[in-house]
Design a protein around this motif. Structure first.
Motif, PDB file in Angstrom:
ATOM      1  N   GLY A  30      74.857  40.384  33.585  1.00  0.00           N
ATOM      2  CA  GLY A  30      74.688  41.640  33.193  1.00  0.00           C
ATOM      3  C   GLY A  30      74.254  42.714  34.285  1.00  0.00           C
ATOM      4  N   ARG A  31      74.352  42.524  35.331  1.00  0.00           N
ATOM      5  CA  ARG A  31      74.215  43.354  36.420  1.00  0.00           C
ATOM      6  C   ARG A  31      75.612  44.166  36.559  1.00  0.00           C
ATOM      7  NH1 ARG A  31      72.048  38.552  40.090  1.00  0.00           N
ATOM      8  NH2 ARG A  31      74.352  38.002  39.648  1.00  0.00           N
ATOM      9  N   THR A  32      75.248  45.540  36.773  1.00  0.00           N
ATOM     10  CA  THR A  32      76.398  46.524  37.010  1.00  0.00           C
ATOM     11  C   THR A  32      77.051  46.297  38.469  1.00  0.00           C
ATOM     12  OG1 THR A  32      75.375  47.987  35.580  1.00  0.00           O
ATOM     13  CG2 THR A  32      77.256  48.760  37.204  1.00  0.00           C
ATOM     14  N   VAL A  33      78.357  46.022  38.281  1.00  0.00           N
ATOM     15  CA  VAL A  33      79.240  45.574  39.488  1.00  0.00           C
ATOM     16  C   VAL A  33      79.905  46.959  39.991  1.00  0.00           C
ATOM     17  CG1 VAL A  33      81.179  44.471  40.213  1.00  0.00           C
ATOM     18  CG2 VAL A  33      79.622  43.331  39.062  1.00  0.00           C
ATOM     19  N   TRP A  34      80.028  47.843  38.819  1.00  0.00           N
ATOM     20  CA  TRP A  34      80.820  48.908  39.207  1.00  0.00           C
ATOM     21  C   TRP A  34      80.572  50.128  38.046  1.00  0.00           C
ATOM     22  CZ3 TRP A  34      83.490  50.755  43.156  1.00  0.00           C
ATOM     23  CH2 TRP A  34      84.082  52.005  42.964  1.00  0.00           C
ATOM     24  N   ASP A  35      80.339  51.323  38.284  1.00  0.00           N
ATOM     25  CA  ASP A  35      80.137  52.297  37.466  1.00  0.00           C
ATOM     26  C   ASP A  35      80.999  53.443  37.600  1.00  0.00           C
ATOM     27  OD1 ASP A  35      79.118  54.090  35.432  1.00  0.00           O
ATOM     28  OD2 ASP A  35      77.070  53.996  36.011  1.00  0.00           O
ATOM     29  N   ALA A  36      82.191  53.630  37.214  1.00  0.00           N
ATOM     30  CA  ALA A  36      83.057  54.798  37.219  1.00  0.00           C
ATOM     31  C   ALA A  36      82.350  56.109  36.715  1.00  0.00           C
ATOM     32  CB  ALA A  36      84.483  54.418  36.956  1.00  0.00           C
ATOM     33  N   ASP A  37      81.631  55.604  35.353  1.00  0.00           N
ATOM     34  CA  ASP A  37      81.273  56.770  34.670  1.00  0.00           C
ATOM     35  C   ASP A  37      80.147  57.510  35.412  1.00  0.00           C
ATOM     36  OD1 ASP A  37      83.017  56.021  32.784  1.00  0.00           O
ATOM     37  OD2 ASP A  37      81.423  55.099  31.506  1.00  0.00           O
ATOM     38  N   LEU A  60      89.423  63.345  43.303  1.00  0.00           N
ATOM     39  CA  LEU A  60      90.660  62.734  42.968  1.00  0.00           C
ATOM     40  C   LEU A  60      90.545  61.080  43.057  1.00  0.00           C
ATOM     41  CD1 LEU A  60      93.024  65.144  45.370  1.00  0.00           C
ATOM     42  CD2 LEU A  60      92.929  65.020  42.649  1.00  0.00           C
ATOM     43  N   THR A  61      89.788  60.714  43.968  1.00  0.00           N
ATOM     44  CA  THR A  61      89.679  59.227  44.035  1.00  0.00           C
ATOM     45  C   THR A  61      88.756  58.533  43.084  1.00  0.00           C
ATOM     46  OG1 THR A  61      87.812  59.606  45.518  1.00  0.00           O
ATOM     47  CG2 THR A  61      89.884  59.136  46.560  1.00  0.00           C
ATOM     48  N   ALA A  62      88.177  59.496  42.439  1.00  0.00           N
ATOM     49  CA  ALA A  62      87.150  58.928  41.262  1.00  0.00           C
ATOM     50  C   ALA A  62      87.941  58.871  39.869  1.00  0.00           C
ATOM     51  CB  ALA A  62      86.045  59.997  41.012  1.00  0.00           C
ATOM     52  N   LYS A  63      89.111  59.338  39.860  1.00  0.00           N
ATOM     53  CA  LYS A  63      90.193  59.068  38.582  1.00  0.00           C
ATOM     54  C   LYS A  63      90.350  57.569  38.502  1.00  0.00           C
ATOM     55  CE  LYS A  63      92.159  63.774  39.093  1.00  0.00           C
ATOM     56  NZ  LYS A  63      91.992  64.117  37.812  1.00  0.00           N
ATOM     57  N   GLN A  64      89.926  57.225  37.467  1.00  0.00           N
ATOM     58  CA  GLN A  64      90.166  55.674  36.975  1.00  0.00           C
ATOM     59  C   GLN A  64      91.169  55.651  35.861  1.00  0.00           C
ATOM     60  OE1 GLN A  64      88.887  53.629  34.523  1.00  0.00           O
ATOM     61  NE2 GLN A  64      87.230  54.825  33.504  1.00  0.00           N
ATOM     62  N   GLY A  65      91.745  54.486  36.041  1.00  0.00           N
ATOM     63  CA  GLY A  65      92.536  53.927  34.909  1.00  0.00           C
ATOM     64  C   GLY A  65      93.758  53.253  35.363  1.00  0.00           C
ATOM     65  N   LEU A  66      94.757  52.848  34.183  1.00  0.00           N
ATOM     66  CA  LEU A  66      95.962  52.400  34.583  1.00  0.00           C
ATOM     67  C   LEU A  66      97.015  53.539  34.718  1.00  0.00           C
ATOM     68  CD1 LEU A  66      97.901  49.841  34.363  1.00  0.00           C
ATOM     69  CD2 LEU A  66      97.978  50.101  32.223  1.00  0.00           C
ATOM     70  N   TYR A  67      97.899  53.438  35.749  1.00  0.00           N
ATOM     71  CA  TYR A  67      98.823  54.446  36.107  1.00  0.00           C
ATOM     72  C   TYR A  67     100.276  53.651  36.503  1.00  0.00           C
ATOM     73  CZ  TYR A  67      95.087  57.688  36.966  1.00  0.00           C
ATOM     74  OH  TYR A  67      93.980  58.418  36.943  1.00  0.00           O
ATOM     75  N   GLU A  68     101.077  54.302  35.884  1.00  0.00           N
ATOM     76  CA  GLU A  68     102.601  53.790  36.064  1.00  0.00           C
ATOM     77  C   GLU A  68     102.947  54.359  37.541  1.00  0.00           C
ATOM     78  OE1 GLU A  68     106.394  53.288  33.413  1.00  0.00           O
ATOM     79  OE2 GLU A  68     106.499  55.426  34.203  1.00  0.00           O
ATOM     80  N   VAL A  69     103.477  53.693  38.441  1.00  0.00           N
ATOM     81  CA  VAL A  69     103.894  54.010  39.767  1.00  0.00           C
ATOM     82  C   VAL A  69     105.514  54.339  39.504  1.00  0.00           C
ATOM     83  CG1 VAL A  69     104.320  53.508  42.097  1.00  0.00           C
ATOM     84  CG2 VAL A  69     102.345  52.718  40.976  1.00  0.00           C
TER      85      VAL A  69
END
Length: 615
Positions: A30-37, A60-69
Motif C-alpha cells: 500500500g505504499r505509494t510508488v508513484w504519484d503523478a497527480d 510537459l514532462t508531467a503529462k502522463q498516460g498512453l500515447y500513440e507514436v
C-alpha cells in the motif's frame, strides 16, 4: 476572442489516448510508488518560486498516460522518470525500457492493454544500462520465460556488467547525492520539487533485472522479434557506457534511447559518475543521421515526447549533435588558451541557433556544469595554479577564512548585505565558510538556507533547483531522505570480481595495514556448474587484492570459505550476515577462524546519511 488563432498543439500532447486514473501507483503493502497527480499544480501559471523555463519543461514532462507514436507503437509517459514503449508484433508486444520499478511498469502495461487489447509480452529490449531503463522489468515479464528461451531480452554488449556494476564502487555516495539531484526528500509543489528536467522524479518501488538473452554486438546487426525487424547502432560511451539506437525499417521509425532528448543532457551528472565524452556523443549522432535519416519519419526516445516529420527529426538530431560538439570543442579551445573550468563555465554560451532551440535548454544538464566536466575529463581537478595545489580541506579552510574576515558574526553581517543586494553566489560562498567553521551558528545556517532557497527558485536546471532546495532543507531540519531498497536481481548479476572489489573499497586501510598479510580462499558454487568458482583475496599493506584462482607461487590460504553463490548474494544484499550463514551451516569454513573474524572487522559499512552542507 473571435479571430484569435488557437495555440499550436505541443508534440507532448500528440497521440494522447488515455491517462492512468487516478495517477497513483502503490506497491503490495500500500505504499505509494508513484504519484503523478501530485504534479497537478503545474497546470497553473508559473509562480515567482520557480524559473519559467523549468516550470514549462516540468509541465510537459508531467503529462502522463498512453500515447500513440505511430500506428502499432505506443508509449506510456509520466509514470516514472523515463518512458516505457510498446511495439506491436505478430502475436504480442515488444517492451522497450520498462522503467525503474515493477509496480509502475505493471501499471503502464495494464493501461496499454486496456486500450490495445490483452497482448502478451513477446520480447523485452533495454536501450542502455541505467536503472530507469530496466529496473521495472519484473512488472512486465517473468524471468523464467527468459531463462527457458521463450522470451528474448535484447541489450547492447556490456549491458549486464554496467547495469549491475554502475553504482558498486561509489554507490553509497551516489545514492546520497541522488537525494539532492532528484529532490526526493522535498515536498512536491511550487515551493519545492517540481521536476528534474528529464522527468519528474524517480519511482520508489521494487527494482529487478532479467539478464539479456540476445547481445547486440555491432552496428548494423539486425534482429527480428515477433515479426518486428530492428537494425541496431551501438553508441557506447555516450549517455551510458552501454547504449544503442534502434531503427524499425518497416515503420520508418527511430529510437534514439537517451542520446537525444528534449533537454541538454549531462556530461557529468551532479550525483556523480564517470565523465562522459561529448565528442564521441556527437560523432555517434552524426553516424545516426548518416545511417537512418533517409528512412526515418519519426524519432522517439526513452524520455520526453517524439519528433514527427523527416525534416524536423533530422534537424532535431543535428542540433543535438551540434550542441555536444560545440560544448566539447569550445571547452577544449578555451582550455588551450589557459582558461580554467570555472572560467569556461562563466564564459561559454551556445550560438543563437542552438540557444534558441527548446530541446537544448539546460533543464537537466546545464552548460555551466557540463563545461566544468569537459575540463575535468581532460585536465583533472587541478587548474595549474600552485596556490590550489595543496589547499586546506573545507573545515580547516573555513576556520581560517572566518578568522581572517573578523569572526562568524561579522561575516554573517557582511553576507546579509550581499544577500540583500542579490549577490547570492557570493553570499553562499562566504556563509559556507561560517557553517563549516561553526556548524551551530544559527544565523549563518538560516541565512545560508534562505540563500540556497533563492538560488534554487531561480534555477532553470532541475537538478540545480533540487540541490539548492534540499541543501536549504537540511540546513534547517537535518539530513533528509533514506537509502534505497535492495535489489536482489542486481546483486545476483554482479560478477564475483565486482563483489570483491566492492569489499576492497570498504577495507579500513590503516587498521588493515597493522593487521598484516592474510589470504582468504573462496570456493563459490552455482547450481548447474560442475566446478566451483575460486577466488583468493590477498590482504597486504592495507590493500585488498582479489585474484581469480589460487594464490601465486602456491602460497597456502589462511582460511577457506565454501558457499553457494545465492548465499553470497544474500550477504551482499544484507538479507543475512556471514556470521548467521556460518552458524546455519550455509558457509563452510576451514582454517584459521581468527583470520576470517579479523577480515570481517576491517570491513566498514558506508554511512548512507553523511552530511553534505555541513562538515
Amino acid at each position: 476572442m473571435p479571430g484569435t488563432t488557437p495555440p499550436t498543439p505541443h508534440d507532448a500532447d500528440r497521440g494522447f489516448i488515455a491517462k492512468l486514473t487516478p495517477g497513483v501507483v502503490r506497491d503490495a503493502e500500500g505504499r505509494t510508488v508513484w504519484d503523478a497527480d501530485a504534479y497537478a499544480f503545474l497546470d497553473a501559471d508559473c509562480p515567482p518560486t520557480a524559473h519559467p523555463g523549468l516550470w514549462r519543461q516540468s509541465r510537459l514532462t508531467a503529462k502522463q498516460g498512453l500515447y500513440e507514436v505511430v500506428p502499432g507503437v505506443y508509449q506510456v509517459r509520466g509514470l516514472d522518470l523515463s518512458n516505457i514503449t510498446f511495439v506491436e508484433g505478430d502475436r504480442g508486444v515488444l517492451v522497450i525500457d520498462p522503467l525503474i520499478s515493477a509496480e509502475v511498469a505493471a501499471a503502464a502495461l495494464a493501461l496499454y492493454r486496456e486500450h490495445r487489447g490483452d497482448r502478451p509480452v513477446t520480447g523485452v529490449l533495454y536501450t542502455h544500462s541505467h536503472i530507469d531503463h530496466f529496473g521495472g522489468v519484473r512488472g512486465v515479464a517473468d524471468p523464467a520465460d527468459a531463462a527457458a528461451g521463450r522470451l528474448p531480452v535484447l541489450a547492447p554488449a556490456g549491458f549486464l556488467e554496467h547495469a549491475a556494476g554502475e553504482n558498486v564502487i561509489t554507490g553509497p555516495a551516489m545514492s546520497r547525492r541522488s537525494v539532492y539531484m532528484y529532490g526526493t526528500a522535498l515536498p512536491t509543489g511550487p515551493d519545492g520539487q517540481i521536476g528534474c528536467g528529464l522527468g519528474q522524479t524517480t519511482s520508489r518501488g521494487s527494482v529487478g533485472l532479467i539478464a539479456p538473452t540476445v547481445d547486440v554486438r555491432a552496428t548494423g546487426q539486425t534482429e527480428t522479434v515477433d515479426g518486428i525487424r530492428m537494425v541496431f547502432q551501438l553508441t557506447p560511451g555516450t549517455e551510458a557506457p552501454a547504449e544503442m539506437n534502434i531503427h524499425f525499417p518497416a515503420l520508418r521509425l527511430l529510437c534514439v534511447a537517451e542520446n537525444a532528448c528534449h533537454t541538454l543532457h549531462n556530461v557529468l551528472t551532479l550525483r556523480g559518475a564517470l565523465v562522459r565524452d561529448p565528442s564521441a556523443w556527437a560523432r555517434y549522432l552524426t553516424e545516426t543521421v548518416r545511417l537512418f535519416a533517409d528512412d526515418t519519419d519519426t524519432v522517439f526516445a526513452s524520455h520526453h515526447w517524439p519528433t514527427w516529420g523527416q525534416d524536423r527529426a533530422v534537424r532535431f538530431l543535428e542540433e543535438q549533435r551540434d550542441a555536444y560538439a560545440y560544448l566539447h570543442d569550445q571547452c577544449v579551445r578555451l582550455i588551450n588558451t589557459g582558461h580554467t573550468g570555472a572560467e569556461i563555465a562563466e564564459e561559454l554560451r551556445f550560438p543563437p541557433a542552438l540557444e534558441n532551440a527548446a530541446h537544448i535548454g539546460g533543464y537537466y544538464g546545464s552548460l555551466s556544469h557540463n563545461a566544468k566536466a569537459v575540463y575535468q575529463r581532460y585536465m583533472g581537478w587541478f587548474d595549474g595554479n600552485p596556490a590550489h595545489l595543496w589547499q586546506h580541506p573545507p573545515r580547516e579552510a573555513a576556520l581560517r577564512y572566518v578568522e581572517f574576515m573578523g569572526g562568524a558574526d561579522a561575516v554573517v553581517a557582511k553576507a546579509r548585505t550581499s544577500y540583500d543586494r542579490g549577490d547570492l553566489r557570493w553570499a553562499a560562498e562566504v556563509l559556507n565558510h561560517v557553517v563549516f567553521a561553526d556548524p551551530e551558528h544559527a544565523e549563518a545556517r538560516a541565512l545560508q538556507a534562505a540563500t540556497f532557497e533563492r538560488l534554487g527558485r531561480g534555477a532553470e536546471c532541475g537538478p540545480w533547483r533540487n540541490f539548492y532546495l534540499t541543501g536549504a532543507a537540511e540546513l534547517r531540519d537535518g539530513v533528509r531522505g533514506a537509502a534505497g531498497r535492495g535489489a536482489p536481481d542486481i546483486v545476483a548479476a554482479l560478477t564475483a570480481e565486482q563483489i570483491f572489489r566492492s569489499m576492497a573499497v570498504r577495507i579500513d586501510g590503516p587498521r588493515a595495514a597493522e593487521a598484516g598479510r592474510s589470504l582468504l580462499r573462496w570456493e563459490i558454487t552455482r547450481s548447474g556448474q560442475r566446478a566451483p568458482e575460486t577466488w583468493t583475496l590477498l590482504l597486504s599493506n592495507g590493500a585488498l587484492t582479489p585474484m581469480p584462482g589460487d594464490a601465486p607461487r602456491g602460497e597456502a590460504p589462511h582460511v577457506t570459505l565454501r558457499l553457494d553463490r545465492s548465499v553470497l548474494d544474500e550477504v551482499v544484499g544484507r538479507r543475512t550476515t556471514f556470521a548467521d550463514a556460518i552458524g546455519a551451516g550455509r558457509i563452510t569454513v576451514t582454517g584459521d577462524m581468527g583470520t576470517l573474524a579479523a577480515f570481517g572487522a576491517l570491513l566498514g559499512r558506508p554511512d548512507p546519511g553523511f552530511a553534505v552542507v555541513t562538515p
